[in-house]
Design an enzyme around this catalytic site. Structure first.
Site, short mmCIF file in Angstrom:
data_model
loop_
_atom_site.label_atom_id
_atom_site.label_comp_id
_atom_site.label_asym_id
_atom_site.label_seq_id
_atom_site.Cartn_x
_atom_site.Cartn_y
_atom_site.Cartn_z
N THR A 1 0.83 -1.20 0.00
CA THR A 1 0.00 0.00 0.00
C THR A 1 0.86 1.25 0.00
O THR A 1 0.45 2.30 -0.50
CB THR A 1 -0.94 -0.01 1.22
OG1 THR A 1 -1.73 -1.21 1.19
CG2 THR A 1 -1.88 1.18 1.22
N TYR B 1 5.64 -12.34 4.51
CA TYR B 1 4.49 -11.94 3.70
C TYR B 1 4.46 -12.78 2.44
O TYR B 1 5.32 -12.64 1.58
CB TYR B 1 4.60 -10.45 3.37
CG TYR B 1 3.42 -9.86 2.61
CD1 TYR B 1 2.18 -10.50 2.55
CD2 TYR B 1 3.55 -8.64 1.96
CE1 TYR B 1 1.12 -9.94 1.88
CE2 TYR B 1 2.49 -8.07 1.28
CZ TYR B 1 1.28 -8.72 1.24
OH TYR B 1 0.22 -8.16 0.55
N LYS C 1 1.85 -13.20 7.01
CA LYS C 1 0.70 -12.57 6.36
C LYS C 1 0.44 -13.39 5.11
O LYS C 1 1.23 -13.36 4.16
CB LYS C 1 1.01 -11.11 6.04
CG LYS C 1 -0.14 -10.36 5.38
CD LYS C 1 0.27 -8.89 5.19
CE LYS C 1 -0.75 -8.12 4.40
NZ LYS C 1 -0.31 -6.71 4.19
#
Length: 290
Positions: free
Chosen positions: A49, A137, A166
């Site tokens: 993001t 991740y 994640k």
């Protein structure tokens, strides 16, 4: 570090830019203060993001530093670390530690599609260079690489600082992973719209993108899920679901950047190829956020 746990709810922040395409350092300060006022318990800095792969190494390090300087001490920061070159990931991890971040989220190199052995060596290099807790991740859609459960389990057993994953790949592997690694090992999602379903599959946290625009709503939903109130959380998620779907279809980074700029929090520059909202998109966002 043995007792460290990632917050079950954190917000993934964008990276503010000026109109001249440089980092908006003043905007970082105001943005962090906005999240503090909204009682966001933790921030993920410089991840997907935050457009990490559009930033130079020096820009990413500056982002780590300025965000830590702006954030109240009680708000832990998780530095997004991922790079095509292992040595760059090592440098980012060590700089995040120097800057005072609480932990790192270690993503895998995009596009180059390493083998499981090569990915493990990448993780080993970062874990050997920095002592911060690590959330791995796994995002195969974005990177083209999928971390296999066996590789994850072996890495977590070898490096105790790996406290979480994640998992943006197959959610059905989660229960098997936690059975192997125990209940202290955390599994987080980055997808707001499906978080209730994912908690039912064994997830226990969210790094929220929608939390930039709905910080209290998403925090309440995760709090309910964490306390086992699945039905009530699902009802509250259903209320915001149409908004999440509309804003996601426009593009979360673009929408968040537009809204924070409209509120005077950041300067509002965009880094191409991402572009400002069209007039039609602006009108749609107003109907959702007014």
């Amino acid at each position: 570090m043995s007792t460290f746990r990632f917050s079950p709810y954190s917000v993934a922040t964008i990276t503010p830019f000026r109109q001249d395409d440089t980092i908006d350092e003043r905007g970082i300060h105001h943005m962090v203060q906005y999240y503090a006022e909204q009682q966001v318990p933790a921030l993920l800095v410089g991840g997907s993001t935050g457009e990490q792969h559009s930033l130079s190494l020096e820009e990413r390090i500056l982002l780590y530093q300025r965000t830590r300087q702006a954030a109240p001490a009680e708000i832990p920061l998780y530095a997004g670390v991922a790079a095509i070159r292992t040595r760059d990931a090592v440098r980012l991890a060590t700089e995040a530690e120097k800057a005072g971040h609480a932990a790192i989220m270690l993503g895998f190199p995009p596009y180059v599609r390493p083998s499981q052995r090569e990915a493990a060596l990448y993780v080993e290099a970062v874990c050997s260079a920095a002592s911060l807790p690590v959330m791995l991740y796994n995002n195969p859609v974005r990177t083209g690489f999928n971390l296999e459960p066996q590789t994850l389990i072996a890495l977590a057993r070898r490096f105790p600082q790996i406290k979480a994953v994640k998992e943006a790949g197959n959610p059905d592997v989660v229960k098997g992973v936690t059975e192997e690694l125990g209940e202290d090992f955390q599994v987080l999602s980055g997808i707001d719209a499906t978080i209730a379903q994912y908690f039912a599959k064994g997830y226990n946290g969210l790094t929220s993108v929608a939390g930039s625009l709905f910080p209290k709503e998403m925090k309440e939903i995760v709090t309910l899920l964490s306390s086992g109130q699945q039905a009530e959380a699902s009802l509250k998620l259903a209320i915001v679901q149409p908004k999440l779907e509309l804003l996601g279809s426009i593009g979360w980074v673009r929408v968040i950047r537009h809204h924070l700029a409209a509120e005077g929090i950041i300067a509002g520059g965009f880094r191409e190829p991402l572009t400002p909202l069209t007039p039609e998109e602006e009108a749609a966002v107003r109907t959702v956020l007014q």
